[in-house]
Design a protein around this motif. Sequence first.
Motif: not given
Length: 227
Positions: A23-29, A31-44, A125-127
């Motif tokens: 998240r921090a890396e994408l925010a740094d390099v 700004p047109d990529v926004e992480v809107v949510a996170e999850a740590a398991d399949v169901d979530t 970010a390019a990917a």
Amino acid sequence: MDAEQVTRVVLVDDHRIFRVGVRAELADVAPDVEVVAEAADVDTAVARVREHRPDVVLLDVHLPGGAGHGGRDVIRGCAGLTTEVGQPVRFLALSVSDAAEDVIAVIRAGARGYVTKTIGGVDLAAAVHRVAEGDAVFSPRLAGFVLDAFGAAAGEVAEVDEELDRLSTREREVMRLIARGYQYKEVAKELFISVKTVETHVSSVLRKLQLSSRHELTAWAMDRRLL
């Protein structure tokens, strides 16, 4: 920034410290990529993707929960889901694993690409952008696993369309290796030709197929299941 220009991402990984770093890396390099949510398991993850309907899901291969198939369960749980503008929600695997069975399994499940966690922020970010646009993206070498799994052997390449017919036998050989992620020096060594000759063949292949990069060439070969 205009909301229409932002690529929205849901980040799925069972290691919080890794999610924080991405998240921090994408925010740094990017700004047109926004992480809107996170999850740590399949169901979530399935719940978050269904809630946010992102452009891209950055997805670890091995996750707890679901039916025990990790990232594949997430993809299957979100089958047919579209973004608010009607584009399909696309999945990009981001994993520490570079094992052929992991790559092939997640692509068969429906992911548009697979990159390893050694990737840098700018390249990630390019990917993300390319997958959001519908391209297929792979870390070097991993494309070969997919081509081997879904395509024909090099000696079995048929003259399946007019575009392929434009290429000479040598150009097809060069195309196959470049599409699989080989560098020019590696292609030269494999085919016993000079690097300059490889460069000439690559330029010819891209010109004849009306492509602009080796990434487009990989996607072109995969779409036709040529290799």
